[in-house]
Design a protein around this motif. Structure first.
Motif, PDB file in Angstrom:
ATOM      1  N   ASP A  53      75.067 -20.483 -15.365  1.00  0.00           N
ATOM      2  CA  ASP A  53      74.756 -21.411 -16.476  1.00  0.00           C
ATOM      3  C   ASP A  53      75.926 -22.465 -16.513  1.00  0.00           C
ATOM      4  N   LEU A  54      77.162 -21.875 -16.809  1.00  0.00           N
ATOM      5  CA  LEU A  54      78.368 -22.889 -16.947  1.00  0.00           C
ATOM      6  C   LEU A  54      78.527 -23.809 -15.782  1.00  0.00           C
ATOM      7  N   ASN A  55      78.147 -23.121 -14.614  1.00  0.00           N
ATOM      8  CA  ASN A  55      78.299 -24.234 -13.437  1.00  0.00           C
ATOM      9  C   ASN A  55      77.453 -25.252 -13.294  1.00  0.00           C
ATOM     10  N   HIS A  56      75.964 -24.996 -13.566  1.00  0.00           N
ATOM     11  CA  HIS A  56      74.930 -25.713 -13.755  1.00  0.00           C
ATOM     12  C   HIS A  56      75.083 -26.765 -14.489  1.00  0.00           C
ATOM     13  N   ASP A  57      75.619 -26.594 -15.801  1.00  0.00           N
ATOM     14  CA  ASP A  57      76.075 -27.621 -16.944  1.00  0.00           C
ATOM     15  C   ASP A  57      77.066 -28.316 -16.260  1.00  0.00           C
ATOM     16  N   LEU A  58      77.906 -27.696 -16.026  1.00  0.00           N
ATOM     17  CA  LEU A  58      79.247 -28.841 -15.390  1.00  0.00           C
ATOM     18  C   LEU A  58      78.714 -29.614 -14.282  1.00  0.00           C
ATOM     19  N   GLU A  59      78.190 -29.005 -13.348  1.00  0.00           N
ATOM     20  CA  GLU A  59      77.471 -29.822 -12.236  1.00  0.00           C
ATOM     21  C   GLU A  59      76.498 -31.064 -12.595  1.00  0.00           C
ATOM     22  N   ARG A  60      75.740 -30.827 -13.761  1.00  0.00           N
ATOM     23  CA  ARG A  60      74.832 -31.708 -14.276  1.00  0.00           C
ATOM     24  C   ARG A  60      75.684 -32.894 -15.055  1.00  0.00           C
ATOM     25  N   ASP A  61      76.697 -32.391 -15.842  1.00  0.00           N
ATOM     26  CA  ASP A  61      77.256 -33.573 -16.616  1.00  0.00           C
ATOM     27  C   ASP A  61      78.494 -34.109 -16.054  1.00  0.00           C
ATOM     28  N   SER A  62      79.101 -33.675 -15.054  1.00  0.00           N
ATOM     29  CA  SER A  62      80.292 -34.193 -14.592  1.00  0.00           C
ATOM     30  C   SER A  62      80.386 -34.069 -13.023  1.00  0.00           C
ATOM     31  N   GLY A  63      79.418 -33.627 -12.486  1.00  0.00           N
ATOM     32  CA  GLY A  63      79.366 -33.494 -10.872  1.00  0.00           C
ATOM     33  C   GLY A  63      80.563 -32.688 -10.222  1.00  0.00           C
ATOM     34  N   LEU A  64      81.261 -31.886 -11.138  1.00  0.00           N
ATOM     35  CA  LEU A  64      82.048 -30.702 -10.771  1.00  0.00           C
ATOM     36  C   LEU A  64      81.525 -29.450 -10.824  1.00  0.00           C
ATOM     37  N   SER A  65      82.144 -28.724  -9.874  1.00  0.00           N
ATOM     38  CA  SER A  65      81.638 -27.209 -10.001  1.00  0.00           C
ATOM     39  C   SER A  65      82.629 -26.423 -10.882  1.00  0.00           C
ATOM     40  N   LEU A  66      82.126 -25.437 -11.229  1.00  0.00           N
ATOM     41  CA  LEU A  66      83.256 -24.538 -12.121  1.00  0.00           C
ATOM     42  C   LEU A  66      84.613 -24.419 -11.434  1.00  0.00           C
ATOM     43  N   ASN A  67      84.537 -24.048 -10.147  1.00  0.00           N
ATOM     44  CA  ASN A  67      85.805 -23.701  -9.468  1.00  0.00           C
ATOM     45  C   ASN A  67      86.545 -25.093  -9.290  1.00  0.00           C
ATOM     46  N   GLU A  68      85.856 -26.286  -9.050  1.00  0.00           N
ATOM     47  CA  GLU A  68      86.802 -27.517  -9.224  1.00  0.00           C
ATOM     48  C   GLU A  68      87.299 -27.902 -10.583  1.00  0.00           C
ATOM     49  N   ASN A  90     102.031 -28.251  -1.457  1.00  0.00           N
ATOM     50  CA  ASN A  90     101.434 -28.532  -3.022  1.00  0.00           C
ATOM     51  C   ASN A  90     100.273 -29.003  -3.171  1.00  0.00           C
ATOM     52  N   CYS A  91      99.743 -29.017  -4.244  1.00  0.00           N
ATOM     53  CA  CYS A  91      98.352 -29.584  -4.458  1.00  0.00           C
ATOM     54  C   CYS A  91      98.762 -30.338  -5.980  1.00  0.00           C
ATOM     55  N   THR A  92      98.513 -31.611  -6.133  1.00  0.00           N
ATOM     56  CA  THR A  92      98.745 -32.473  -7.130  1.00  0.00           C
ATOM     57  C   THR A  92      97.612 -33.125  -7.612  1.00  0.00           C
ATOM     58  N   MET A  93      97.415 -33.127  -8.925  1.00  0.00           N
ATOM     59  CA  MET A  93      96.050 -33.693  -9.630  1.00  0.00           C
ATOM     60  C   MET A  93      96.414 -35.265  -9.699  1.00  0.00           C
ATOM     61  N   THR A  94      95.236 -36.156  -9.219  1.00  0.00           N
ATOM     62  CA  THR A  94      95.780 -37.574  -9.039  1.00  0.00           C
ATOM     63  C   THR A  94      95.110 -38.185 -10.518  1.00  0.00           C
ATOM     64  N   LEU A  95      95.565 -39.192 -10.593  1.00  0.00           N
ATOM     65  CA  LEU A  95      94.980 -40.055 -12.150  1.00  0.00           C
ATOM     66  C   LEU A  95      93.747 -39.776 -12.121  1.00  0.00           C
ATOM     67  N   ALA A  96      92.708 -40.250 -11.133  1.00  0.00           N
ATOM     68  CA  ALA A  96      91.405 -39.748 -10.997  1.00  0.00           C
ATOM     69  C   ALA A  96      90.819 -38.548 -11.349  1.00  0.00           C
ATOM     70  N   GLY A  97      91.514 -37.424 -10.996  1.00  0.00           N
ATOM     71  CA  GLY A  97      91.322 -36.296 -11.261  1.00  0.00           C
ATOM     72  C   GLY A  97      91.622 -35.845 -12.606  1.00  0.00           C
ATOM     73  N   PHE A  98      92.428 -36.483 -13.075  1.00  0.00           N
ATOM     74  CA  PHE A  98      92.746 -36.165 -14.710  1.00  0.00           C
ATOM     75  C   PHE A  98      91.753 -36.948 -15.558  1.00  0.00           C
ATOM     76  N   ALA A  99      91.326 -38.194 -15.332  1.00  0.00           N
ATOM     77  CA  ALA A  99      90.243 -38.828 -15.762  1.00  0.00           C
ATOM     78  C   ALA A  99      89.081 -37.995 -15.705  1.00  0.00           C
ATOM     79  N   ARG A 100      88.497 -37.485 -14.470  1.00  0.00           N
ATOM     80  CA  ARG A 100      87.413 -36.782 -14.470  1.00  0.00           C
ATOM     81  C   ARG A 100      87.696 -35.545 -15.463  1.00  0.00           C
ATOM     82  N   LEU A 101      88.662 -35.021 -15.417  1.00  0.00           N
ATOM     83  CA  LEU A 101      88.823 -33.668 -16.241  1.00  0.00           C
ATOM     84  C   LEU A 101      88.626 -33.991 -17.842  1.00  0.00           C
ATOM     85  N   GLU A 102      89.435 -35.056 -18.156  1.00  0.00           N
ATOM     86  CA  GLU A 102      89.089 -35.473 -19.448  1.00  0.00           C
ATOM     87  C   GLU A 102      87.648 -35.954 -19.897  1.00  0.00           C
TER      88      GLU A 102
END
Length: 173
Positions: A31-46, A103-115
């Protein structure tokens, strides 16, 4: 683990609890994964990758540390990061201190998507878990999960408030 000579079967109450854990956790995460994908296009893992990176110094983590923190296999994480990298949410680079590491670094676009995703996700967590159980049950759940996470080598401490100041800066996961 030593070889068992006689199975230690679960009694009826333990079996009911075990099956409730399996059903409940699968349903909650679905359910959490479904809600996230619906609302943001992100999977719970992402989303969880972005949360961990947002909490790290320089929004950067070594891939092996990120995999351990998320309790994911390296190959599973690599697949997720590859997809996120193609979406411009993260970037990978060679570790300066150890050329074998990545290393893996979050981009500005990634941070904006998270916010943008966080308020909807927190509301989903509240609706599907927090508001459905009592505060005492929520605390007990946290204690139980911390015990299980210790075995997984997570290093997380029990939710008793000791790390409240550090957590207050984090975006809810």
């Amino acid at each position: 683990m030593p070889a068992l000579t006689e199975p230690r079967w679960l009694d009826a109450d333990q079996q009911r609890s075990w099956r409730a854990l399996l059903r409940g956790s699968a349903k909650l995460f679905e359910d959490l994964n479904h809600d996230l994908e619906r609302d943001s296009g992100l999977s719970l893992n992402e989303y969880e990758v972005l949360v961990r990176l947002s909490e790290a110094d320089g929004r950067t983590m070594r891939m092996s540390a990120l995999a351990a923190d998320l309790v994911h296999s390296r190959s599973r994480l690599t697949h997720t990061i590859r997809r996120m990298e193609s979406d411009g949410l993260v970037e990978r680079s060679t570790c300066a201190m150890d050329r074998r590491g990545v290393n893996c670094t979050m981009t500005l676009a990634g941070f904006a998507r998270l916010e943008a995703a966080a308020p909807h996700h927190v509301e989903s967590v509240r609706e599907r878990l927090v508001d459905r159980i009592t505060p005492a049950q929520m605390r007990e759940l946290g204690v139980i999960m911390a015990v299980l996470a210790e075995d997984a080598g997570s290093g997380e401490s029990a939710p008793d408030g000791r790390d409240a100041d550090a957590r207050s800066e984090r975006i809810a996961s």
